[in-house]
Enzyme design. Structure first.
Site, PDB file in Angstrom:
ATOM      1  NE  ARG A  59      46.853  46.245  38.610  1.00  0.00           N
ATOM      2  CZ  ARG A  59      46.646  47.017  37.534  1.00  0.00           C
ATOM      3  NH1 ARG A  59      45.521  46.932  36.850  1.00  0.00           N
ATOM      4  NH2 ARG A  59      47.569  47.867  37.144  1.00  0.00           N
ATOM      5  CE1 TYR A 112      31.838  34.758  55.319  1.00  0.00           C
ATOM      6  CE2 TYR A 112      32.256  36.767  54.095  1.00  0.00           C
ATOM      7  CZ  TYR A 112      32.672  35.795  54.983  1.00  0.00           C
ATOM      8  OH  TYR A 112      33.917  35.877  55.529  1.00  0.00           O
ATOM      9  CG  ASP A 184      28.357  33.130  47.727  1.00  0.00           C
ATOM     10  OD1 ASP A 184      28.947  32.043  47.544  1.00  0.00           O
ATOM     11  OD2 ASP A 184      28.765  33.998  48.532  1.00  0.00           O
ATOM     12  CE  LYS A 209      35.067  30.714  53.624  1.00  0.00           C
ATOM     13  NZ  LYS A 209      33.890  31.514  53.369  1.00  0.00           N
TER      14      LYS A 209
END
Ligand SMILES: *Cc1c(COP(=O)(O)O)cnc(C)c1O
Length: 420
Positions: A59, A112, A184, A209
């Site tokens: 992590r 988005y 973004d 994407k």
């Protein structure tokens, strides 16, 4: 090979981030491990305290993930990148890592959907205010800025209306007010648009994407140009917990090798498809940044090297025509998401945005006949033939006169609709 910023973006897609581990395999191994063993207690202590390089726990850091981070930082021209478990984890971390109670965010209206919801329904509960504005309208961005505005969040081209925001101008407005500009860049990828060159402070991606490009991973990335900001985000992410897993990092890194080939090809095909749709009788308007008819075409040309792979267009027959077209496509997959090698088609009014109701959709410029197409790498003639067949089905609905024309415009300026 050592990553070298002098190299072309194509060379960096293949080589950046690779080779910084022992035994020189050509591809970074998947370090599929949650934790890392220390040689002895002293070495463990040294790594823990950061006096010696090394890994402790996945992590906090993992070599496979770090290789991908180095690669994407290089492609965007940033100094470091922080990999996240999804695009939304990147959106959330890029915002929540910086914001505190009482801060105000200015955000594009064409973002988005979940990004907008995160601000207005989730972060709002933490005392963070936001103004959602058409960022292609610079006067509106100016007017939205407040003394407590600390972040301006922009997505361009916007989703799903493909409205184009002038990055240089909006980043300058943010900086005049002492705010940070987060961009973004999912829709363009670093192949077509590199927002740091226009003044962005933070660039984020849904790597689900274009960067991965093969529709088999959900992943995100935050890129910064300033190590102090990078440290803030890394600390935020490891405590929020939305990190990327090593196997996902391996897949995305593999996908990136062909990013320039895919994106340029998809973009060339998208321009051909958009030009074809503009001439089609069943199509009322086409919005694609690479078309001169797009109101943001000049801005797009200034800040991006091509129009991208996503097109939106309006069907004359509205909702019913949209459904008929969705049911008739064969080569295109009927699915949300975008940026993969396969062409995906989506009808927001009957699918992703159906639950909003027509009025709310129209406020968001999502008209009943709006169709979003993400162009893949199939033969463009096959794709056009498939769209023509499906448009013929949509036209049947329209000529039966069962529906009203989809005459409302997805842009409030209303100056882009292309009618025949
Ligand atoms: C898909 C998408 C996101 C969210 O990414 P996930 O990987 O689905 O969490 C954020 N921004 C844009 C522009 C997107 O297209």
């Amino acid at each position: 090979m050592k990553p070298n910023r002098q190299q072309s973006i194509e060379s960096r897609c293949v080589h950046a981030g690779i080779g910084s581990y022992s035994h020189r395999p050509v591809i970074p191994p998947i370090f599929q491990t949650s934790t890392f063993a220390f040689e002895n207690a002293d070495q463990g202590a040294a790594i823990f305290e950061g006096r010696e390089p090394g890994y402790v726990y996945t992590r906090v850091g993992n070599p496979t993930v770090a290789a991908l981070e180095e690669c994407v930082a290089s492609l965007e021209g940033g100094c470091q990148a922080i990999a996240c478990g999804s695009g939304m984890a990147a959106v959330h971390t890029s915002l929540a890592g910086l914001l505190k109670e009482g801060d105000h965010v200015v955000c594009s209206d064409a973002v988005y959907g979940p990004t907008c919801t995160l601000l207005t329904e989730v972060l709002a509960n933490f005392g963070i205010e936001s103004t959602i504005v058409d960022t292609s309208d610079l006067a509106a961005v100016h007017a939205s800025m407040r003394p407590n505005t600390t972040v301006v969040f922009v997505e361009t081209p916007g989703n799903p209306t493909l409205v184009v925001t002038d990055l240089e101008a909006v980043c300058a407005i943010a900086h005049e007010h002492g705010a940070k500009a987060i961009v973004d860049n999912t829709f363009m990828s670093p192949i077509l648009q590199r927002p740091f060159e226009q003044g962005a402070d933070v660039v984020i991606h849904s790597m689900t994407k274009f960067l991965n490009g093969h529709a088999d991973v959900v992943a995100g990335m935050i890129v910064v140009q300033d190590d102090a900001l990078g440290a803030i985000y890394r600390k935020a992410l490891l405590h929020f917990g939305g990190v990327m897993a090593p196997f996902e990092a391996f897949l995305v890194h593999r996908g990136i090798k062909t990013l320039p080939l895919r994106v340029r090809h998809q973009s060339e095909s998208a321009l051909k498809v958009a030009q074809h749709l503009e001439e089609h009788d069943a199509v009322e308007w086409v919005r694609y940044p690479g078309l001169p008819s797009h109101p943001g075409h000049d801005v797009s040309r200034k800040q991006a090297s091509a129009g991208g792979a996503v097109i939106s267009f309006g069907l004359r027959g509205g909702l019913e025509a949209g459904k008929a077209m969705m049911n008739a496509v064969e080569l295109c997959d009927l699915a949300v998401s975008l940026g993969g090698v396969e062409s995906l088609i989506e009808h927001p009014a009957s699918m992703t945005h159906a639950s909003m109701g027509r009025e709310a959709r129209e406020r968001a410029h999502i008209t009943d006949g709006l169709v979003r197409l993400s162009v893949g790498i199939e033969g463009v003639d096959d794709l056009i033939a498939d769209l023509d067949d499906a448009l013929a089905e949509a036209a049947k609905v329209t000529t039966q006169g069962t529906v009203v024309s989809d005459s409302s415009k997805p842009n409030r300026r209303g100056d882009f609709a292309h009618t025949h």
